[in-house]
Scaffold this motif. Structure first.
Motif, PDB file in Angstrom:
ATOM      1  N   LEU A   1      -1.508   1.491  -6.300  1.00 37.96           N
ATOM      2  CA  LEU A   1      -2.391   1.434  -5.132  1.00 37.96           C
ATOM      3  C   LEU A   1      -3.837   1.683  -5.562  1.00 37.96           C
ATOM      4  O   LEU A   1      -4.089   2.405  -6.524  1.00 37.96           O
ATOM      5  CB  LEU A   1      -1.969   2.471  -4.099  1.00 37.96           C
ATOM      6  CG  LEU A   1      -0.645   2.187  -3.370  1.00 37.96           C
ATOM      7  CD1 LEU A   1      -0.240   3.384  -2.528  1.00 37.96           C
ATOM      8  CD2 LEU A   1      -0.757   0.943  -2.507  1.00 37.96           C
ATOM      9  N   PRO A   2      -4.803   1.111  -4.866  1.00 36.87           N
ATOM     10  CA  PRO A   2      -6.204   1.245  -5.297  1.00 36.87           C
ATOM     11  C   PRO A   2      -6.725   2.657  -5.103  1.00 36.87           C
ATOM     12  O   PRO A   2      -6.194   3.442  -4.317  1.00 36.87           O
ATOM     13  CB  PRO A   2      -6.940   0.255  -4.381  1.00 36.87           C
ATOM     14  CG  PRO A   2      -6.089   0.174  -3.154  1.00 36.87           C
ATOM     15  CD  PRO A   2      -4.668   0.279  -3.643  1.00 36.87           C
TER      16      PRO A   2
ATOM     17  N   ARG B   1      -2.045  -5.426  -1.634  1.00 40.08           N
ATOM     18  CA  ARG B   1      -1.036  -6.487  -1.516  1.00 40.08           C
ATOM     19  C   ARG B   1      -0.222  -6.604  -2.802  1.00 40.08           C
ATOM     20  O   ARG B   1       1.005  -6.770  -2.760  1.00 40.08           O
ATOM     21  CB  ARG B   1      -1.722  -7.828  -1.221  1.00 40.08           C
ATOM     22  CG  ARG B   1      -2.315  -7.931   0.166  1.00 40.08           C
ATOM     23  CD  ARG B   1      -2.525  -9.404   0.563  1.00 40.08           C
ATOM     24  NE  ARG B   1      -3.192 -10.151  -0.496  1.00 40.08           N
ATOM     25  CZ  ARG B   1      -4.512 -10.308  -0.587  1.00 40.08           C
ATOM     26  NH1 ARG B   1      -5.305  -9.753   0.320  1.00 40.08           N
ATOM     27  NH2 ARG B   1      -5.037 -11.018  -1.563  1.00 40.08           N
ATOM     28  N   ALA B   2      -0.893  -6.495  -3.939  1.00 39.76           N
ATOM     29  CA  ALA B   2      -0.175  -6.595  -5.213  1.00 39.76           C
ATOM     30  C   ALA B   2       0.781  -5.421  -5.398  1.00 39.76           C
ATOM     31  O   ALA B   2       1.897  -5.582  -5.908  1.00 39.76           O
ATOM     32  CB  ALA B   2      -1.171  -6.657  -6.368  1.00 39.76           C
ATOM     33  N   ALA B   3       0.348  -4.208  -4.991  1.00 42.35           N
ATOM     34  CA  ALA B   3       1.195  -3.027  -5.157  1.00 42.35           C
ATOM     35  C   ALA B   3       2.464  -3.137  -4.324  1.00 42.35           C
ATOM     36  O   ALA B   3       3.574  -2.804  -4.796  1.00 42.35           O
ATOM     37  CB  ALA B   3       0.421  -1.772  -4.772  1.00 42.35           C
TER      38      ALA B   3
ATOM     39  N   PRO C   1       7.679 -10.358   4.525  1.00 39.97           N
ATOM     40  CA  PRO C   1       7.358 -11.234   3.384  1.00 39.97           C
ATOM     41  C   PRO C   1       6.930 -12.635   3.800  1.00 39.97           C
ATOM     42  O   PRO C   1       6.180 -13.289   3.075  1.00 39.97           O
ATOM     43  CB  PRO C   1       8.665 -11.255   2.581  1.00 39.97           C
ATOM     44  CG  PRO C   1       9.391 -10.025   2.987  1.00 39.97           C
ATOM     45  CD  PRO C   1       9.035  -9.797   4.420  1.00 39.97           C
ATOM     46  N   ALA C   2       7.387 -13.086   4.966  1.00 41.45           N
ATOM     47  CA  ALA C   2       6.992 -14.428   5.402  1.00 41.45           C
ATOM     48  C   ALA C   2       5.527 -14.476   5.839  1.00 41.45           C
ATOM     49  O   ALA C   2       4.917 -15.553   5.892  1.00 41.45           O
ATOM     50  CB  ALA C   2       7.890 -14.876   6.548  1.00 41.45           C
ATOM     51  N   PHE C   3       4.957 -13.325   6.164  1.00 38.42           N
ATOM     52  CA  PHE C   3       3.570 -13.291   6.637  1.00 38.42           C
ATOM     53  C   PHE C   3       2.616 -12.791   5.544  1.00 38.42           C
ATOM     54  O   PHE C   3       1.601 -13.398   5.239  1.00 38.42           O
ATOM     55  CB  PHE C   3       3.484 -12.402   7.871  1.00 38.42           C
ATOM     56  CG  PHE C   3       2.085 -12.205   8.374  1.00 38.42           C
ATOM     57  CD1 PHE C   3       1.365 -13.273   8.904  1.00 38.42           C
ATOM     58  CD2 PHE C   3       1.482 -10.966   8.320  1.00 38.42           C
ATOM     59  CE1 PHE C   3       0.074 -13.093   9.365  1.00 38.42           C
ATOM     60  CE2 PHE C   3       0.189 -10.784   8.774  1.00 38.42           C
ATOM     61  CZ  PHE C   3      -0.513 -11.848   9.303  1.00 38.42           C
ATOM     62  N   ALA C   4       2.934 -11.635   4.929  1.00 37.94           N
ATOM     63  CA  ALA C   4       2.085 -11.054   3.882  1.00 37.94           C
ATOM     64  C   ALA C   4       2.896 -10.016   3.134  1.00 37.94           C
ATOM     65  O   ALA C   4       3.853  -9.441   3.670  1.00 37.94           O
ATOM     66  CB  ALA C   4       0.830 -10.427   4.480  1.00 37.94           C
TER      67      ALA C   4
ATOM     68  N   LEU D   1       2.314  -4.984   7.582  1.00 39.34           N
ATOM     69  CA  LEU D   1       1.874  -5.883   8.645  1.00 39.34           C
ATOM     70  C   LEU D   1       0.646  -5.354   9.388  1.00 39.34           C
ATOM     71  O   LEU D   1      -0.311  -6.108   9.621  1.00 39.34           O
ATOM     72  CB  LEU D   1       3.031  -6.127   9.611  1.00 39.34           C
ATOM     73  CG  LEU D   1       2.757  -7.108  10.750  1.00 39.34           C
ATOM     74  CD1 LEU D   1       2.390  -8.484  10.210  1.00 39.34           C
ATOM     75  CD2 LEU D   1       3.988  -7.205  11.666  1.00 39.34           C
ATOM     76  N   PRO D   2       0.576  -4.077   9.797  1.00 38.72           N
ATOM     77  CA  PRO D   2      -0.635  -3.608  10.496  1.00 38.72           C
ATOM     78  C   PRO D   2      -1.897  -3.750   9.662  1.00 38.72           C
ATOM     79  O   PRO D   2      -2.965  -4.084  10.182  1.00 38.72           O
ATOM     80  CB  PRO D   2      -0.319  -2.134  10.803  1.00 38.72           C
ATOM     81  CG  PRO D   2       1.175  -2.066  10.824  1.00 38.72           C
ATOM     82  CD  PRO D   2       1.613  -3.022   9.766  1.00 38.72           C
ATOM     83  N   LEU D   3      -1.765  -3.504   8.345  1.00 36.30           N
ATOM     84  CA  LEU D   3      -2.940  -3.636   7.489  1.00 36.30           C
ATOM     85  C   LEU D   3      -3.361  -5.099   7.371  1.00 36.30           C
ATOM     86  O   LEU D   3      -4.565  -5.420   7.434  1.00 36.30           O
ATOM     87  CB  LEU D   3      -2.648  -3.048   6.107  1.00 36.30           C
ATOM     88  CG  LEU D   3      -3.803  -3.117   5.105  1.00 36.30           C
ATOM     89  CD1 LEU D   3      -5.003  -2.333   5.610  1.00 36.30           C
ATOM     90  CD2 LEU D   3      -3.354  -2.584   3.741  1.00 36.30           C
ATOM     91  N   ALA D   4      -2.397  -5.982   7.221  1.00 40.79           N
ATOM     92  CA  ALA D   4      -2.722  -7.405   7.139  1.00 40.79           C
ATOM     93  C   ALA D   4      -3.363  -7.895   8.439  1.00 40.79           C
ATOM     94  O   ALA D   4      -4.324  -8.684   8.421  1.00 40.79           O
ATOM     95  CB  ALA D   4      -1.458  -8.204   6.820  1.00 40.79           C
ATOM     96  N   CYS D   5      -2.857  -7.433   9.572  1.00 37.59           N
ATOM     97  CA  CYS D   5      -3.441  -7.833  10.853  1.00 37.59           C
ATOM     98  C   CYS D   5      -4.864  -7.290  11.000  1.00 37.59           C
ATOM     99  O   CYS D   5      -5.776  -8.014  11.437  1.00 37.59           O
ATOM    100  CB  CYS D   5      -2.563  -7.345  12.004  1.00 37.59           C
ATOM    101  SG  CYS D   5      -0.946  -8.146  12.097  1.00 37.59           S
ATOM    102  N   ALA D   6      -5.061  -6.027  10.659  1.00 40.30           N
ATOM    103  CA  ALA D   6      -6.393  -5.437  10.782  1.00 40.30           C
ATOM    104  C   ALA D   6      -7.387  -6.153   9.884  1.00 40.30           C
ATOM    105  O   ALA D   6      -8.527  -6.444  10.288  1.00 40.30           O
ATOM    106  CB  ALA D   6      -6.333  -3.953  10.437  1.00 40.30           C
ATOM    107  N   TYR D   7      -6.970  -6.454   8.663  1.00 35.67           N
ATOM    108  CA  TYR D   7      -7.867  -7.145   7.731  1.00 35.67           C
ATOM    109  C   TYR D   7      -8.192  -8.542   8.245  1.00 35.67           C
ATOM    110  O   TYR D   7      -9.350  -8.987   8.200  1.00 35.67           O
ATOM    111  CB  TYR D   7      -7.216  -7.215   6.350  1.00 35.67           C
ATOM    112  CG  TYR D   7      -8.139  -7.726   5.265  1.00 35.67           C
ATOM    113  CD1 TYR D   7      -8.960  -6.850   4.558  1.00 35.67           C
ATOM    114  CD2 TYR D   7      -8.189  -9.076   4.944  1.00 35.67           C
ATOM    115  CE1 TYR D   7      -9.817  -7.302   3.569  1.00 35.67           C
ATOM    116  CE2 TYR D   7      -9.035  -9.552   3.947  1.00 35.67           C
ATOM    117  CZ  TYR D   7      -9.838  -8.651   3.271  1.00 35.67           C
ATOM    118  OH  TYR D   7     -10.683  -9.112   2.277  1.00 35.67           O
ATOM    119  N   GLY D   8      -7.185  -9.236   8.752  1.00 35.93           N
ATOM    120  CA  GLY D   8      -7.420 -10.579   9.270  1.00 35.93           C
ATOM    121  C   GLY D   8      -8.305 -10.584  10.493  1.00 35.93           C
ATOM    122  O   GLY D   8      -9.222 -11.425  10.624  1.00 35.93           O
TER     123      GLY D   8
END
Length: 836
Positions: A66-67, A141-143, A194-197, A201-208
């Motif tokens: 993680l970063p 995302r990589a982690a 995995p089908a989305f990111a 999911l909450p982090l991917a939605c917030a970033y998007g």
């Protein structure tokens, strides 16, 4: 001129050549014997590296990589644009103070111009996600994606082999099902689709949503509210990635930009504030899980080799101690010690002992490795790697280089005189005590209360730093003693001059006022820091009492004892010690640190008795009367303090609860003393043996109803009874007391205990041996009192006080203070003083 040194005789010091160093040889042999006796016991525990109930077992799927926290970098760029309350809570105090200082120095017009330019420049970059945040998101995302990709690759491999006929159908199907069974809880725990990111999911939605919001041009022409909303969102997204648990509340209170409706079904209907809050909760869990996984891996490795690490550290310490007794530059010795322990920390992967909130900061970075050459790798295996050194290791090496350069510059001016050991069993006793303590801590970590499962890992860092402190102080022992003697002489001389100018009445009033100021400052700065206050109180009492007895050997002190009426003379003679004891008692009462207060109270009785006996001897020359008076005063003092403890202890809530626990252990709300007493009586005469002690009874480890959770500190004597049996625990306790006495037994033969000048290397300098010997004596007296109070509390003779078993219990502050004092008294100067 200084009061103490200006009235004392001069003496010359001649370093005498020694024959064969038999004491050093016996010290080394005793150390090897202690190591040889305990290493086999470490091997008993090494076979259970996973711990009870598999508490250290390797997780099949874990998050790593993680970063690093990104909020500090975001604050540098966007903190000035965010809302003040958000900036104050998320951004660092150093940044905030620097900004305030800059604004204060600027004029009003300059400040407005600067803020206007900053708003305009930063508004250009708020229109997109900054590179720092984008990189952190990619690393996240990589982690999370790495375990998912690894599981998918394993499934593909099994299915491919199944199609090619390489694996039997049923075992291959079971293996695929096992992979899915491990992966599914991981996906559910971290809300990964995995089908989305690959990120939660909450982090991917917030970033998007934030990316889409920033992509919409700001048509309000630099509107302050709009800029603040965008800056708020960037800071909160960074806080979510960092796993800051305050993010949900802050996101609901802060202004946020309008997020456009997303076309992705997984995020449909989500609000930016809710997405940020849920993302922060999941990331906090992930970071905690990653930290736990790293600790578990470190514990498995530590349990397997802890005995060898301990043995190597003790041998390194012995070698450095031997070197400290030679006539070398103190700076060179410090440089060697720092470099040695820095390298040792890197090789052993020692965690940094000062990491906040029990964070795990190992001495080498597992994510960045250095491959060993095949010639140095075991069995020629070039795949063996060592992590790159951590920042604190590099810092110690840089500090070592600075001291080495200093040694080269001052090599002809500041060379220490030769030293030798104070007793043959000094360092071997320390080796034995620390080895026994770490054995018990490893057993408790592996088999005791689940909340204490990383005690041994933390203690590895504590013990490493203690060895570093021990060897560094051994090298600087002589200059440190001279500096301390000079400083205390200056303070005493200044106080004496002020007292003579003001007279007895006003001088006493000023001393009382100064004592009250010290007590108030101590209480104001250190309330609720009991581990710190107890050790600072010990240091205050040790240094104050040492300086008191150090000055009692001067001709002025003798004149004070022999002049005036008896009681007035006694008051004047004992007044400095009464000042030291009064400040300590007042500070401990205000900070409600009652355990150390009891130890200090008992020890102060010994110091007061000794001072009264010294006064009687100097005034009347009656040695037997002085001895009888000292014994009588000390016994009466102990009885008075104990009586006050039982009669007046109920004033403090904690002490009252412990008194109730002592008087009625089965009826008390706190059943710890009852558990401890039962455990001692239930333990076999030879103990349960390491690895077999029922720390948690015979139930599950989660409840751990066998012994109190703090057995590693308050109840160390009981832990020794459970592991080795009651006779062995008493032998260890009595042996510790005898060892402490042996540490100071020979100090009276090498110093008269009075201040004087000595000639070293053609220079007249303060003689540090007398003051250091008094420090050793006061430390031993306090340690013996602490040992007695600890054991008496475990035996239900007096209430439990929360103080530790010296060198054996868990506790970094206590260990470091004890090690520092031990380093001062392990060595003594090799000198022969010629009479004038």
């Amino acid at each position: 001129m200084l009061l103490a040194l200006g009235t004392t005789p001069f003496a010359r010091t001649r370093i005498v050549a020694a024959g064969f160093p038999w004491p050093l040889l016996f010290e080394a042999l005793f150390t090897l014997a202690a190591i040889g006796a305990l290493v086999p016991l470490f091997q008993i525990l090494s076979g259970n590296s996973d711990g009870r109930d598999g508490r250290f077992a390797e997780e099949r799927i874990a998050v790593s990589g993680l970063p690093q926290p990104v909020v500090p970098a975001l604050c540098e760029s966007y903190g000035a644009l965010a809302e003040p309350f958000l900036r104050q809570l998320l951004c660092s105090r150093a940044w905030h103070d620097e900004r305030q200082a800059t604004d204060t120095r600027a004029s009003n017009g300059e400040r407005q111009a600067t803020d206007s330019r900053a708003s305009y420049d930063e508004r250009q970059t708020v229109e997109r996600i900054p590179a720092t945040l984008a990189d952190a998101n990619a690393r996240t995302r990589a982690a999370f994606g790495a375990p998912v990709a690894a599981a998918k690759a394993r499934v593909d491999e099994l299915q491919s082999a199944q199609r090619d006929g390489l694996n039997d159908l049923l075992p291959a199907s079971n293996a695929v099902a096992a992979v899915h069974a491990d992966l599914q809880p991981f996906l559910q725990r971290f809300a990964i689709d995995p089908a989305f990111a690959t990120a939660p999911l909450p982090l991917a939605c917030a970033y998007g949503m934030l990316s889409a919001s920033l992509a919409i041009p700001d048509r309000r022409g630099g509107d302050v509210a709009g800029i603040a909303a965008r800056a708020n969102a960037l800071l909160l997204l960074g806080a979510a990635i960092d796993g800051d648990r305050r993010t949900p509340a802050l996101a609901n209170a802060a202004m946020l930009p309008d997020a456009p409706r997303t076309s992705r079904r997984a995020c449909s209907g989500a609000q930016l504030a809710d997405a940020l809050g849920h993302a922060a909760t999941i990331m906090a869990d992930a970071r905690h899980a990653a930290q736990e996984s790293a600790k578990n891996a470190a514990m498995r490795a530590l349990i397997a080799v802890a005995g060898w690490y301990w043995a190597a550290a003790m041998l390194l310490g012995l070698a450095l101690l031997h070197l400290s007794r030679r006539r070398i530059s103190s700076a060179a010795g410090v440089a060697l010690s720092l470099a040695t322990w820095a390298i040792a920390a890197w090789v052993a992967g020692v965690p940094w002992p000062f990491a906040s909130d029990r964070a795990f900061v190992p001495a080498r970075d597992a994510g960045l490795t250095l491959a060993l050459p095949a010639a140095f790798a075991p069995a020629g295996n070039a795949a063996v790697t060592l992590g790159l050194p951590a920042p604190f290791v590099l810092g110690l090496l840089i500090l070592a280089a600075i001291f080495a350069a200093l040694a080269l510059v001052t090599r002809h001016r500041y060379r220490s005189s030769a030293q030798t050991i104070a007793t043959r069993v000094g360092y071997p006793g320390f080796v034995l005590a620390t080895g026994l303590g770490w054995l018990v801590l490893i057993d408790l970590s592996a088999n005791g209360n689940l909340g204490n499962r990383y005690l041994a890992l933390y203690h590895q860092g504590h013990l490493w730093f203690a060895m570093l402190l021990l060897t560094v102080i051994a090298f600087v022992r002589q200059p440190l003693g001279r500096a301390l003697a000079w400083t205390l002489s200056m303070i005493d001389g200044l106080a004496g001059n002020v007292g003579r100018r003001l007279g007895p009445l006003f001088g006493g009033m000023l001393a009382s006022l100064f004592a009250l100021v010290l007590i108030a400052a101590f209480a104001a700065l250190l309330t609720n820091l009991r581990q710190v206050t107890s050790e600072l109180g010990r240091l205050w009492l040790m240094i104050g009492a040492s300086w008191f007895f150090f000055l009692r050997g001067t001709p002025i002190a003798e004149r004070i004892a022999r002049s005036g009426a008896s009681w007035l003379s006694l008051v004047r003679y004992v007044m400095p010690l009464a000042f030291v004891v009064g400040v300590l008692v007042g500070a401990m009462l205000l900070t409600r640190d009652m355990g150390p207060l009891l130890v200090a109270g008992y020890a102060a009785g010994g110091f007061v008795a000794a001072s009264a006996a010294t006064w009687i001897h100097q005034r009347y020359g009656a040695l037997r009367t002085a001895t009888f008076a000292a014994i009588t005063i000390f016994v009466g003092w102990i009885a008075t303090v104990t009586f006050a403890l039982f009669r007046l202890g109920a004033v403090d809530d904690v002490t009252a609860a412990r008194l109730e626990n002592l008087s009625a252990p089965l009826a008390s709300a706190n059943d710890q003393l009852a558990l401890v007493t039962w455990f001692q009586h239930a333990s076999p005469q030879t103990g349960y043996g390491l690895g077999a002690v029922p720390w948690c009874g015979y139930g599950g480890s989660i409840g751990c109803a066998g012994v109190p959770a703090q057995i590693q500190s308050d109840y160390t004597f009981t832990a020794l009874v459970g592991a080795f049996g009651s006779p062995a625990a008493w032998a260890i306790t009595i042996g510790c007391a005898l060892w402490l006495h042996r540490l100071i037994r020979h100090h009276g033969r090498i110093t008269a205990g009075e201040p004087r000048f000595v000639m070293i290397a053609g220079r007249m300098v303060n003689d540090e041996q007398a003051l250091l010997s008094w420090l050793a004596v006061t430390w031993v007296v306090l340690s013996l009192c602490q040992l007695g109070v600890t054991v008496a509390g475990n035996l239900a003779v007096i209430p439990l006080t929360g103080v530790t078993f010296p060198f054996v219990s868990f506790g970094m502050t206590s260990l470091l203070v004890n090690v520092a004092m031990l380093a001062l008294c392990l060595n003594v100067n090799v000198s022969k003083r010629a009479a004038r």
